[in-house]
Design a protein around this motif. Structure first.
Motif, PDB file in Angstrom:
ATOM      1  N   PRO A 194       5.559   7.408 -10.800  1.00  0.00           N
ATOM      2  CA  PRO A 194       4.269   7.948 -11.264  1.00  0.00           C
ATOM      3  C   PRO A 194       3.321   8.325 -10.133  1.00  0.00           C
ATOM      4  CG  PRO A 194       4.893   6.041 -12.571  1.00  0.00           C
ATOM      5  CD  PRO A 194       5.856   6.119 -11.432  1.00  0.00           C
ATOM      6  N   THR A 195       3.280   7.532  -9.059  1.00  0.00           N
ATOM      7  CA  THR A 195       2.370   7.830  -7.950  1.00  0.00           C
ATOM      8  C   THR A 195       2.746   9.132  -7.264  1.00  0.00           C
ATOM      9  OG1 THR A 195       1.977   5.471  -7.599  1.00  0.00           O
ATOM     10  CG2 THR A 195       1.399   6.966  -5.792  1.00  0.00           C
ATOM     11  N   ALA A 196       4.034   9.308  -6.998  1.00  0.00           N
ATOM     12  CA  ALA A 196       4.491  10.542  -6.360  1.00  0.00           C
ATOM     13  C   ALA A 196       4.286  11.742  -7.280  1.00  0.00           C
ATOM     14  CB  ALA A 196       5.963  10.417  -5.981  1.00  0.00           C
ATOM     15  N   GLU A 197       4.507  11.545  -8.569  1.00  0.00           N
ATOM     16  CA  GLU A 197       4.316  12.636  -9.531  1.00  0.00           C
ATOM     17  C   GLU A 197       2.855  13.057  -9.602  1.00  0.00           C
ATOM     18  OE1 GLU A 197       5.608  15.390 -12.510  1.00  0.00           O
ATOM     19  OE2 GLU A 197       6.700  14.188 -11.031  1.00  0.00           O
ATOM     20  N   LYS A 198       1.941  12.085  -9.549  1.00  0.00           N
ATOM     21  CA  LYS A 198       0.516  12.417  -9.572  1.00  0.00           C
ATOM     22  C   LYS A 198       0.122  13.180  -8.314  1.00  0.00           C
ATOM     23  CE  LYS A 198      -4.065  10.497 -10.484  1.00  0.00           C
ATOM     24  NZ  LYS A 198      -4.839   9.282 -10.863  1.00  0.00           N
ATOM     25  N   ARG A 199       0.659  12.775  -7.165  1.00  0.00           N
ATOM     26  CA  ARG A 199       0.376  13.503  -5.921  1.00  0.00           C
ATOM     27  C   ARG A 199       0.872  14.937  -6.016  1.00  0.00           C
ATOM     28  NH1 ARG A 199       1.950   8.674  -3.067  1.00  0.00           N
ATOM     29  NH2 ARG A 199       4.017   9.591  -2.768  1.00  0.00           N
ATOM     30  N   GLN A 200       2.021  15.121  -6.636  1.00  0.00           N
ATOM     31  CA  GLN A 200       2.582  16.460  -6.780  1.00  0.00           C
ATOM     32  C   GLN A 200       1.715  17.317  -7.698  1.00  0.00           C
ATOM     33  OE1 GLN A 200       6.603  16.509  -8.218  1.00  0.00           O
ATOM     34  NE2 GLN A 200       6.897  18.681  -7.817  1.00  0.00           N
ATOM     35  N   LEU A 201       1.215  16.736  -8.795  1.00  0.00           N
ATOM     36  CA  LEU A 201       0.339  17.473  -9.702  1.00  0.00           C
ATOM     37  C   LEU A 201      -0.953  17.878  -9.004  1.00  0.00           C
ATOM     38  CD1 LEU A 201       0.657  15.425 -13.033  1.00  0.00           C
ATOM     39  CD2 LEU A 201       1.670  17.654 -12.507  1.00  0.00           C
ATOM     40  N   ALA A 202      -1.491  16.963  -8.195  1.00  0.00           N
ATOM     41  CA  ALA A 202      -2.718  17.271  -7.462  1.00  0.00           C
ATOM     42  C   ALA A 202      -2.485  18.359  -6.426  1.00  0.00           C
ATOM     43  CB  ALA A 202      -3.259  16.006  -6.799  1.00  0.00           C
ATOM     44  N   ALA A 203      -1.326  18.316  -5.766  1.00  0.00           N
ATOM     45  CA  ALA A 203      -1.047  19.254  -4.672  1.00  0.00           C
ATOM     46  C   ALA A 203      -0.876  20.682  -5.165  1.00  0.00           C
ATOM     47  CB  ALA A 203       0.201  18.798  -3.923  1.00  0.00           C
ATOM     48  N   ARG A 204      -0.472  20.878  -6.427  1.00  0.00           N
ATOM     49  CA  ARG A 204      -0.265  22.250  -6.891  1.00  0.00           C
ATOM     50  C   ARG A 204      -1.578  22.967  -7.214  1.00  0.00           C
ATOM     51  NH1 ARG A 204       2.590  21.394 -12.870  1.00  0.00           N
ATOM     52  NH2 ARG A 204       0.683  20.916 -14.039  1.00  0.00           N
ATOM     53  N   GLN A 205      -2.690  22.235  -7.212  1.00  0.00           N
ATOM     54  CA  GLN A 205      -4.000  22.855  -7.377  1.00  0.00           C
ATOM     55  C   GLN A 205      -4.611  23.055  -5.989  1.00  0.00           C
ATOM     56  OE1 GLN A 205      -5.322  21.414 -11.770  1.00  0.00           O
ATOM     57  NE2 GLN A 205      -5.476  19.853 -10.209  1.00  0.00           N
ATOM     58  N   PRO A 206      -5.085  24.259  -5.682  1.00  0.00           N
ATOM     59  CA  PRO A 206      -5.569  24.542  -4.332  1.00  0.00           C
ATOM     60  C   PRO A 206      -6.628  23.571  -3.827  1.00  0.00           C
ATOM     61  CG  PRO A 206      -5.256  26.593  -5.498  1.00  0.00           C
ATOM     62  CD  PRO A 206      -5.018  25.495  -6.493  1.00  0.00           C
ATOM     63  N   THR A 207      -7.422  22.984  -4.707  1.00  0.00           N
ATOM     64  CA  THR A 207      -8.416  22.008  -4.263  1.00  0.00           C
ATOM     65  C   THR A 207      -7.773  20.707  -3.811  1.00  0.00           C
ATOM     66  OG1 THR A 207      -8.667  21.302  -6.568  1.00  0.00           O
ATOM     67  CG2 THR A 207     -10.285  22.899  -5.713  1.00  0.00           C
ATOM     68  N   GLY A 208      -6.508  20.504  -4.147  1.00  0.00           N
ATOM     69  CA  GLY A 208      -5.800  19.310  -3.718  1.00  0.00           C
ATOM     70  C   GLY A 208      -6.074  18.078  -4.547  1.00  0.00           C
ATOM     71  N   ARG A 209      -6.686  18.240  -5.698  1.00  0.00           N
ATOM     72  CA  ARG A 209      -6.967  17.088  -6.564  1.00  0.00           C
ATOM     73  C   ARG A 209      -6.902  17.515  -8.017  1.00  0.00           C
ATOM     74  NH1 ARG A 209     -11.870  17.537  -8.988  1.00  0.00           N
ATOM     75  NH2 ARG A 209     -13.492  18.801  -7.991  1.00  0.00           N
ATOM     76  N   LEU A 210      -6.806  16.530  -8.909  1.00  0.00           N
ATOM     77  CA  LEU A 210      -6.844  16.825 -10.333  1.00  0.00           C
ATOM     78  C   LEU A 210      -8.264  17.196 -10.763  1.00  0.00           C
ATOM     79  CD1 LEU A 210      -4.598  13.990 -11.827  1.00  0.00           C
ATOM     80  CD2 LEU A 210      -3.932  16.248 -11.006  1.00  0.00           C
ATOM     81  N   VAL A 211      -8.361  17.986 -11.805  1.00  0.00           N
ATOM     82  CA  VAL A 211      -9.647  18.319 -12.415  1.00  0.00           C
ATOM     83  C   VAL A 211     -10.172  17.078 -13.133  1.00  0.00           C
ATOM     84  CG1 VAL A 211     -10.784  19.814 -14.118  1.00  0.00           C
ATOM     85  CG2 VAL A 211      -8.908  20.710 -12.717  1.00  0.00           C
ATOM     86  N   THR A 212     -11.488  16.898 -13.174  1.00  0.00           N
ATOM     87  CA  THR A 212     -12.054  15.782 -13.931  1.00  0.00           C
ATOM     88  C   THR A 212     -12.436  16.250 -15.334  1.00  0.00           C
ATOM     89  OG1 THR A 212     -14.385  16.136 -13.349  1.00  0.00           O
ATOM     90  CG2 THR A 212     -13.033  14.881 -11.792  1.00  0.00           C
ATOM     91  N   ALA A 213     -12.426  15.320 -16.266  1.00  0.00           N
ATOM     92  CA  ALA A 213     -12.821  15.646 -17.637  1.00  0.00           C
ATOM     93  C   ALA A 213     -14.269  16.111 -17.695  1.00  0.00           C
ATOM     94  CB  ALA A 213     -12.617  14.426 -18.535  1.00  0.00           C
ATOM     95  N   ASP A 214     -15.116  15.549 -16.852  1.00  0.00           N
ATOM     96  CA  ASP A 214     -16.525  15.953 -16.831  1.00  0.00           C
ATOM     97  C   ASP A 214     -16.691  17.398 -16.389  1.00  0.00           C
ATOM     98  OD1 ASP A 214     -17.392  13.487 -17.715  1.00  0.00           O
ATOM     99  OD2 ASP A 214     -17.787  12.712 -15.702  1.00  0.00           O
ATOM    100  N   GLU A 215     -15.837  17.868 -15.478  1.00  0.00           N
ATOM    101  CA  GLU A 215     -15.906  19.264 -15.050  1.00  0.00           C
ATOM    102  C   GLU A 215     -15.540  20.205 -16.190  1.00  0.00           C
ATOM    103  OE1 GLU A 215     -14.905  18.868 -10.287  1.00  0.00           O
ATOM    104  OE2 GLU A 215     -13.256  18.773 -11.732  1.00  0.00           O
ATOM    105  N   VAL A 216     -14.550  19.835 -16.975  1.00  0.00           N
ATOM    106  CA  VAL A 216     -14.183  20.651 -18.140  1.00  0.00           C
ATOM    107  C   VAL A 216     -15.310  20.644 -19.165  1.00  0.00           C
ATOM    108  CG1 VAL A 216     -12.499  20.977 -19.989  1.00  0.00           C
ATOM    109  CG2 VAL A 216     -11.738  20.144 -17.752  1.00  0.00           C
ATOM    110  N   ALA A 217     -15.886  19.467 -19.390  1.00  0.00           N
ATOM    111  CA  ALA A 217     -16.978  19.351 -20.358  1.00  0.00           C
ATOM    112  C   ALA A 217     -18.175  20.197 -19.959  1.00  0.00           C
ATOM    113  CB  ALA A 217     -17.390  17.888 -20.502  1.00  0.00           C
ATOM    114  N   ALA A 218     -18.468  20.267 -18.673  1.00  0.00           N
ATOM    115  CA  ALA A 218     -19.586  21.089 -18.209  1.00  0.00           C
ATOM    116  C   ALA A 218     -19.349  22.555 -18.536  1.00  0.00           C
ATOM    117  CB  ALA A 218     -19.782  20.903 -16.704  1.00  0.00           C
TER     118      ALA A 218
END
Length: 262
Positions: A194-218
């Protein structure tokens, strides 16, 4: 983006993106109807009307929306957020999965919107915001069924916007990238690492991190607010640049010259 005095309804508002939307609307001055299969964990708040409802069941939606409208005097905004996930290729999801996911993710949007429209048409600030996904327009591995459902939400948003624009009902959608929610956490829990998979998901976004739910809500509140009264038929990506940016791959270091002692 203020929504003072307006009434918003959020499906799937008990957790994740939906719950972030509830909090964002409250902060913007709205009262909120929360529709979810489980509303037991929502705190008591006179500005919130929590009702158990299933977007796959028109009868429960009809009763839930009527309850919200009666409690708050109407409905101005609908956020179609409730959805379920699916992982796999076209060979790996069976007919029962296809039927269930499309019923919730696509028909659920249409069903909830149809039940809400009689209330929305009475509002001078009517808006519908559907939650789509980057998967609607970007090919992702092992997301065939989920991508198909969100692609349909994207197309449905445009069609609804065209049908309702002359009635004063705006329809838009938000297309998140991978969002750090309990839903994603459950998907990661099934991975070998799971840790490696989460890093991979984050890396495929140019910002290098996952989106937050609060950002979507905004983004949802922005599209629902009367301040964006000329915005309709639009998909707003909140994906860390994933849909539009193509960054160069890191350049590997040059090999050391012979005899350099490196």
């Amino acid at each position: 983006m203020q929504c003072d005095g307006l009434v918003a309804v959020v499906t799937g508002g008990g957790s994740g993106i939906g719950n972030a939307c509830v909090r964002a609307f409250l902060a913007a001055g709205a009262r909120v109807g929360v529709l979810d299969l489980d509303v037991s964990e929502l705190p008591a708040d006179p500005r919130v009307r929590a009702v158990r409802a299933d977007v796959a069941d028109r009868q429960s939606l009809t009763a839930a929306l009527a309850s919200v409208a009666e409690a708050f005097g109407g409905i101005d905004i609908l956020v179609n957020n409730a959805a379920i996930s699916a992982v796999g290729t076209v060979e790996q999801n069976d007919d029962e999965q296809w039927s269930r996911v499309l019923d919730v993710n696509v028909s659920g949007v249409a069903r909830t919107s149809a039940v809400a429209l009689p209330y929305l048409r009475r509002s001078p600030s009517a808006a519908i915001v559907n939650i789509s996904s980057i998967a609607a327009t970007t090919g992702l591995p092992k997301r065939a069924l989920y991508s198909a459902s969100k692609g349909a939400v994207h197309a449905l948003t445009l069609a609804m916007a065209a049908d309702l624009v002359t009635e004063g009902v705006r329809v838009n959608c938000v297309a998140p990238g991978t969002v750090d929610t309990p839903w994603v956490a459950r998907l990661l829990a099934g991975a070998a690492d799971p840790t490696a998979e989460k890093r991979q998901l984050a890396a495929r976004q140019p910002t290098g991190r996952l989106v937050t739910a609060d950002e979507v809500a905004a983004a949802v509140v922005y599209l629902a607010s009367p301040a964006t009264g000329s915005v309709t038929g639009t998909s707003l990506a909140v994906d860390g640049g994933m849909s539009g940016l193509r960054l160069p791959a890191p350049v590997p270091p040059a090999p050391a010259a012979p005899g350099s002692g490196a």
